[in-house]
Design a protein around this motif. Structure first.
Motif, PDB file in Angstrom:
ATOM      1  N   THR A 127      10.523  31.464  45.767  1.00  0.00           N
ATOM      2  CA  THR A 127      11.967  31.705  45.631  1.00  0.00           C
ATOM      3  C   THR A 127      12.737  31.202  46.850  1.00  0.00           C
ATOM      4  O   THR A 127      13.879  30.758  46.725  1.00  0.00           O
ATOM      5  CB  THR A 127      12.257  33.199  45.416  1.00  0.00           C
ATOM      6  N   THR A 128      12.100  31.245  48.019  1.00  0.00           N
ATOM      7  CA  THR A 128      12.741  30.714  49.223  1.00  0.00           C
ATOM      8  C   THR A 128      12.945  29.209  49.104  1.00  0.00           C
ATOM      9  O   THR A 128      14.032  28.689  49.386  1.00  0.00           O
ATOM     10  CB  THR A 128      11.888  31.017  50.475  1.00  0.00           C
ATOM     11  N   LEU A 129      11.906  28.501  48.664  1.00  0.00           N
ATOM     12  CA  LEU A 129      11.998  27.049  48.520  1.00  0.00           C
ATOM     13  C   LEU A 129      13.038  26.657  47.468  1.00  0.00           C
ATOM     14  O   LEU A 129      13.831  25.739  47.682  1.00  0.00           O
ATOM     15  CB  LEU A 129      10.627  26.474  48.147  1.00  0.00           C
ATOM     16  N   VAL A 130      13.027  27.363  46.330  1.00  0.00           N
ATOM     17  CA  VAL A 130      13.983  27.044  45.260  1.00  0.00           C
ATOM     18  C   VAL A 130      15.413  27.243  45.741  1.00  0.00           C
ATOM     19  O   VAL A 130      16.287  26.391  45.540  1.00  0.00           O
ATOM     20  CB  VAL A 130      13.705  27.906  44.006  1.00  0.00           C
ATOM     21  N   ASN A 131      15.673  28.378  46.392  1.00  0.00           N
ATOM     22  CA  ASN A 131      17.026  28.642  46.881  1.00  0.00           C
ATOM     23  C   ASN A 131      17.438  27.674  47.980  1.00  0.00           C
ATOM     24  O   ASN A 131      18.616  27.326  48.098  1.00  0.00           O
ATOM     25  CB  ASN A 131      17.122  30.083  47.391  1.00  0.00           C
ATOM     26  N   ALA A 132      16.481  27.226  48.776  1.00  0.00           N
ATOM     27  CA  ALA A 132      16.794  26.274  49.835  1.00  0.00           C
ATOM     28  C   ALA A 132      17.164  24.908  49.274  1.00  0.00           C
ATOM     29  O   ALA A 132      17.952  24.164  49.868  1.00  0.00           O
ATOM     30  CB  ALA A 132      15.609  26.145  50.794  1.00  0.00           C
ATOM     31  N   PHE A 133      16.620  24.569  48.099  1.00  0.00           N
ATOM     32  CA  PHE A 133      16.905  23.272  47.494  1.00  0.00           C
ATOM     33  C   PHE A 133      18.247  23.242  46.763  1.00  0.00           C
ATOM     34  O   PHE A 133      18.679  22.194  46.302  1.00  0.00           O
ATOM     35  CB  PHE A 133      15.788  22.870  46.527  1.00  0.00           C
ATOM     36  N   GLY A 134      18.901  24.372  46.616  1.00  0.00           N
ATOM     37  CA  GLY A 134      20.241  24.353  46.055  1.00  0.00           C
ATOM     38  C   GLY A 134      20.403  25.215  44.822  1.00  0.00           C
ATOM     39  O   GLY A 134      19.433  25.521  44.114  1.00  0.00           O
ATOM     40  N   VAL A 135      21.654  25.586  44.554  1.00  0.00           N
ATOM     41  CA  VAL A 135      21.951  26.522  43.480  1.00  0.00           C
ATOM     42  C   VAL A 135      21.703  25.897  42.106  1.00  0.00           C
ATOM     43  O   VAL A 135      21.409  26.600  41.142  1.00  0.00           O
ATOM     44  CB  VAL A 135      23.396  27.029  43.601  1.00  0.00           C
ATOM     45  N   LYS A 136      21.797  24.561  42.019  1.00  0.00           N
ATOM     46  CA  LYS A 136      21.618  23.919  40.723  1.00  0.00           C
ATOM     47  C   LYS A 136      20.175  24.077  40.238  1.00  0.00           C
ATOM     48  O   LYS A 136      19.927  24.407  39.073  1.00  0.00           O
ATOM     49  CB  LYS A 136      21.982  22.438  40.829  1.00  0.00           C
ATOM     50  N   LEU A 137      19.218  23.856  41.134  1.00  0.00           N
ATOM     51  CA  LEU A 137      17.812  24.045  40.771  1.00  0.00           C
ATOM     52  C   LEU A 137      17.530  25.504  40.458  1.00  0.00           C
ATOM     53  O   LEU A 137      16.850  25.821  39.474  1.00  0.00           O
ATOM     54  CB  LEU A 137      16.910  23.573  41.915  1.00  0.00           C
ATOM     55  N   MET A 138      18.073  26.391  41.291  1.00  0.00           N
ATOM     56  CA  MET A 138      17.901  27.820  41.039  1.00  0.00           C
ATOM     57  C   MET A 138      18.426  28.190  39.661  1.00  0.00           C
ATOM     58  O   MET A 138      17.767  28.911  38.903  1.00  0.00           O
ATOM     59  CB  MET A 138      18.646  28.633  42.112  1.00  0.00           C
ATOM     60  N   ALA A 139      19.611  27.699  39.323  1.00  0.00           N
ATOM     61  CA  ALA A 139      20.238  28.041  38.046  1.00  0.00           C
ATOM     62  C   ALA A 139      19.423  27.526  36.870  1.00  0.00           C
ATOM     63  O   ALA A 139      19.302  28.205  35.844  1.00  0.00           O
ATOM     64  CB  ALA A 139      21.657  27.483  37.990  1.00  0.00           C
ATOM     65  N   ARG A 140      18.864  26.330  36.996  1.00  0.00           N
ATOM     66  CA  ARG A 140      18.062  25.770  35.901  1.00  0.00           C
ATOM     67  C   ARG A 140      16.808  26.599  35.661  1.00  0.00           C
ATOM     68  O   ARG A 140      16.473  26.939  34.521  1.00  0.00           O
ATOM     69  CB  ARG A 140      17.680  24.323  36.228  1.00  0.00           C
ATOM     70  N   ILE A 141      16.100  26.919  36.741  1.00  0.00           N
ATOM     71  CA  ILE A 141      14.876  27.719  36.607  1.00  0.00           C
ATOM     72  C   ILE A 141      15.215  29.113  36.094  1.00  0.00           C
ATOM     73  O   ILE A 141      14.549  29.647  35.195  1.00  0.00           O
ATOM     74  CB  ILE A 141      14.149  27.798  37.963  1.00  0.00           C
ATOM     75  N   ASN A 142      16.258  29.696  36.670  1.00  0.00           N
ATOM     76  CA  ASN A 142      16.649  31.047  36.289  1.00  0.00           C
ATOM     77  C   ASN A 142      17.078  31.105  34.823  1.00  0.00           C
ATOM     78  O   ASN A 142      16.690  32.015  34.085  1.00  0.00           O
ATOM     79  CB  ASN A 142      17.781  31.520  37.195  1.00  0.00           C
ATOM     80  N   SER A 143      17.882  30.154  34.404  1.00  0.00           N
ATOM     81  CA  SER A 143      18.373  30.151  33.022  1.00  0.00           C
ATOM     82  C   SER A 143      17.235  29.947  32.032  1.00  0.00           C
ATOM     83  O   SER A 143      17.194  30.598  30.979  1.00  0.00           O
ATOM     84  CB  SER A 143      19.433  29.052  32.844  1.00  0.00           C
ATOM     85  N   ALA A 144      16.303  29.048  32.363  1.00  0.00           N
ATOM     86  CA  ALA A 144      15.144  28.833  31.487  1.00  0.00           C
ATOM     87  C   ALA A 144      14.301  30.100  31.399  1.00  0.00           C
ATOM     88  O   ALA A 144      13.858  30.501  30.311  1.00  0.00           O
ATOM     89  CB  ALA A 144      14.307  27.671  32.011  1.00  0.00           C
ATOM     90  N   GLY A 145      14.096  30.749  32.543  1.00  0.00           N
ATOM     91  CA  GLY A 145      13.322  31.983  32.549  1.00  0.00           C
ATOM     92  C   GLY A 145      13.985  33.093  31.762  1.00  0.00           C
ATOM     93  O   GLY A 145      13.323  33.848  31.036  1.00  0.00           O
ATOM     94  N   VAL A 146      15.309  33.204  31.902  1.00  0.00           N
ATOM     95  CA  VAL A 146      16.052  34.237  31.174  1.00  0.00           C
ATOM     96  C   VAL A 146      16.006  33.977  29.678  1.00  0.00           C
ATOM     97  O   VAL A 146      15.873  34.911  28.874  1.00  0.00           O
ATOM     98  CB  VAL A 146      17.511  34.298  31.677  1.00  0.00           C
ATOM     99  N   PHE A 147      16.122  32.709  29.276  1.00  0.00           N
ATOM    100  CA  PHE A 147      16.040  32.375  27.851  1.00  0.00           C
ATOM    101  C   PHE A 147      14.700  32.825  27.273  1.00  0.00           C
ATOM    102  O   PHE A 147      14.641  33.441  26.205  1.00  0.00           O
ATOM    103  CB  PHE A 147      16.227  30.868  27.650  1.00  0.00           C
ATOM    104  N   VAL A 148      13.614  32.534  27.995  1.00  0.00           N
ATOM    105  CA  VAL A 148      12.281  32.950  27.546  1.00  0.00           C
ATOM    106  C   VAL A 148      12.184  34.475  27.519  1.00  0.00           C
ATOM    107  O   VAL A 148      11.647  35.065  26.563  1.00  0.00           O
ATOM    108  CB  VAL A 148      11.192  32.362  28.470  1.00  0.00           C
ATOM    109  N   GLU A 149      12.711  35.127  28.564  1.00  0.00           N
ATOM    110  CA  GLU A 149      12.643  36.586  28.639  1.00  0.00           C
ATOM    111  C   GLU A 149      13.389  37.236  27.478  1.00  0.00           C
ATOM    112  O   GLU A 149      12.865  38.156  26.827  1.00  0.00           O
ATOM    113  CB  GLU A 149      13.234  37.073  29.962  1.00  0.00           C
ATOM    114  N   LEU A 150      14.596  36.762  27.185  1.00  0.00           N
ATOM    115  CA  LEU A 150      15.382  37.340  26.097  1.00  0.00           C
ATOM    116  C   LEU A 150      14.720  37.093  24.744  1.00  0.00           C
ATOM    117  O   LEU A 150      14.658  37.988  23.892  1.00  0.00           O
ATOM    118  CB  LEU A 150      16.798  36.765  26.109  1.00  0.00           C
ATOM    119  N   LEU A 151      14.216  35.873  24.559  1.00  0.00           N
ATOM    120  CA  LEU A 151      13.575  35.533  23.286  1.00  0.00           C
ATOM    121  C   LEU A 151      12.368  36.426  23.032  1.00  0.00           C
ATOM    122  O   LEU A 151      12.218  37.012  21.947  1.00  0.00           O
ATOM    123  CB  LEU A 151      13.153  34.063  23.302  1.00  0.00           C
ATOM    124  N   PHE A 152      11.533  36.578  24.032  1.00  0.00           N
ATOM    125  CA  PHE A 152      10.317  37.361  23.841  1.00  0.00           C
ATOM    126  C   PHE A 152      10.591  38.859  23.876  1.00  0.00           C
ATOM    127  O   PHE A 152       9.809  39.638  23.327  1.00  0.00           O
ATOM    128  CB  PHE A 152       9.262  36.969  24.878  1.00  0.00           C
TER     129      PHE A 152
END
Length: 509
Positions: free
Chosen positions: A159-184
């Motif tokens: 999470t440190t590396l992802v946040n260090a690389f920028g909010v856009k990468l964080m948002a993509r990973i987070n949104s994909a994870g949330v989509f999977v979480e909500l679906l399941f």
């Protein structure tokens, strides 16, 4: 300008150095991943079931009703002030820099502890998916704690590396994870619905947990309800990303409300259907493993492991969201020079458009805090509980001054553009209920109970009273540092000051 939120930034004396790239789903995903219903329910259901039996389910709608009052107040604030470090800046706008510093300090400290505590949920999940993840020992005693620390540390590095690389990468990973979480999460409700062995009346069973409590089952329920209180918070994260969001005045309030409501509905149904589907409602495993046991018992090992893998994804994006929120709090305070080395912590890297140093510092502190868990798991559990108290207190440092402003006629804003979310005539009663709820829950969470703070050896008096001691020491110590050292240095840093600022701005000395 007002649509982007930059006008409100100028009111605080800031110019926006962050990049506006996040859409409506991104901000919603940030709020719901912080709450992370799958993480919270599967990590903490054992506490509710062991202390209150199946009837602990009623704490879920009770906590939702109280937190809804807080969320409505925050949604109104987010519609007017979608600013990074939401709680910190809202308290500053509603009251004064001193109270704001306390709100930010408590939220920052609580967030760092929450990163460590949530990351430890890997140990409750990954070794049950495969023994491969039990890198240290056999999963008992000290080896269990040590392996949990290793898994959690690896997650925090990620999470440190992802946040260090920028909010856009964080948002993509987070949104994909949330989509999977909500679906399941929806699929889990459906799967459990096909394996029901009893009716909804199971939520009236206490399993005799009220015995031994002076107040009968009410005493047990207040303890069990803490499991629900640990889950439904963090919805303000959607507003804390306001400076990186498109159309934040509309998206942030919606994201706050949708995140809380979706979490309530899915979490409530999962707990209810799990209790209706488990083979033996009196199984001791319910009080030790919680809903993880239900998955394998009701759905079978293969399907159970599949859903545990989704829980793993949910834990990952939850820690990512908490880390992201903590960075925004640190950044917001640093650009006011309200933290040590403020100019360095507030520096936004041009390449990534994000403050990198706070991501690294917070990650290092969270990993360092994990080391306490190896030999002192009880102390770490107590500190985790205290983090939740600090969050509820930081929320009170917003809702109380907001109520004072309402009573004095200073809220809502008279100069607000039309069309923004407003509670209207319901504002005062909702605000009163939010304050009362926050006060009652803070007392309930901090009450020096053996069951929460001194449940297993070694039994020490200071563990039972650690909630009062910890909050008192960190609140008083932190404020003393602020008052005698940092207060005299506070002022919007030149690199972040609004172009039109000709002198000290709000939040400066």
């Amino acid at each position: 300008m007002s649509d982007s939120g930059d006008r409100e930034l100028n009111e605080f004396g800031y110019t926006n150095q962050l990049r506006r790239t996040l859409g409506g789903f991104h901000t919603f995903a940030a709020g719901i991943s912080y709450i992370s219903v799958l993480t919270g329910v599967f990590q903490l259901s054992y506490l509710g079931l062991s202390e209150g039996g199946p009837a602990y389910w009623w704490s879920w709608p009770a906590v939702f009703a109280g937190q809804l009052m807080v969320a409505l107040c925050f949604a109104e604030l987010a519609a007017h002030y979608p600013v990074a470090g939401s709680v910190y800046n809202w308290a500053k706008k509603l009251s004064n820099p001193h109270l704001a510093w306390m709100a930010g300090w408590m939220m920052l400290l609580a967030s760092i502890v929450s990163i460590s505590a949530t990351a430890l949920a890997y140990q409750r999940t990954l070794p049950q998916i495969s023994s491969f993840f039990q890198f240290i020992g056999d999963g008992t005693g000290t080896s269990d704690a040590a392996n949990g620390v290793l898994l959690a540390a690896l997650l925090i590095v990620f999470t440190t590396l992802v946040n260090a690389f920028g909010v856009k990468l964080m948002a993509r990973i987070n949104s994909a994870g949330v989509f999977v979480e909500l679906l399941f999460a929806v699929l889990l409700v459906v799967f459990l619905a096909f394996h029901l062995v009893r009716g909804p009346g199971v939520v009236t069973e206490t399993n005799g947990t009220g015995a031994g409590h002076a107040g009968g089952y009410l005493g047990a329920f207040l303890i069990a309800g803490i499991a629900s209180s640990y889950v439904m918070y963090g919805f303000d994260t959607a507003a804390s990303l306001g400076e990186e969001s498109l159309n934040p005045h509309r998206n942030a309030p919606k994201a706050i409300m949708r995140a809380l409501i979706a979490s309530f509905l899915l979490g409530g149904l999962i707990i209810l259907f799990a209790l209706m589907a488990v083979g033996d409602i009196h199984a001791p495993e319910l009080g030790t493993a919680g809903l993880q046991y239900v998955l394998t018992d009701a759905l079978g090992p293969a399907v159970g492991r599949m859903f545990l893998f989704v829980v793993f994804i949910a834990i990952t994006v939850c820690v990512l969201a908490v880390h992201t929120a903590a960075i925004r709090i640190a950044f917001a305070m640093a650009r006011d020079n309200a933290l040590p080395c403020g100019s360095k912590l507030a520096r936004v890297t041009e390449k990534t458009g994000t403050p990198v140093l706070p991501a690294i510092v917070i990650g290092v502190l969270a990993v360092a805090l994990l080391l306490v868990n190896i030999d002192s798991t009880q102390i770490f559990s107590a500190v985790t509980s205290l983090a939740i108290i600090l969050i509820y207190l930081s929320y009170l440092l917003v809702t109380v001054p907001m109520l004072v402003r309402r009573l004095r006629g200073g809220w809502p804003r008279e100069d607000a553009p039309p069309g923004r979310f407003s509670l209207g005539r319901w504002g005062l009663p909702v605000n009163v209920l939010a304050v009362l709820w926050g006060g009652v829950m803070t007392i309930n969470l901090a009450w020096p109970r053996n069951e929460i703070y001194n449940a297993s050896p070694p039994y020490h008096w200071y563990l039972q009273w650690i909630s009062v001691l910890f909050v008192g020491v960190f609140a008083a110590g932190g404020f003393a540092y602020y008052w005698f050292v940092q207060r005299h240095r506070i002022g919007v840093l030149a690199d972040h000051a609004a172009p039109a600022a000709g002198g000290p701005e709000e939040g400066s000395r």
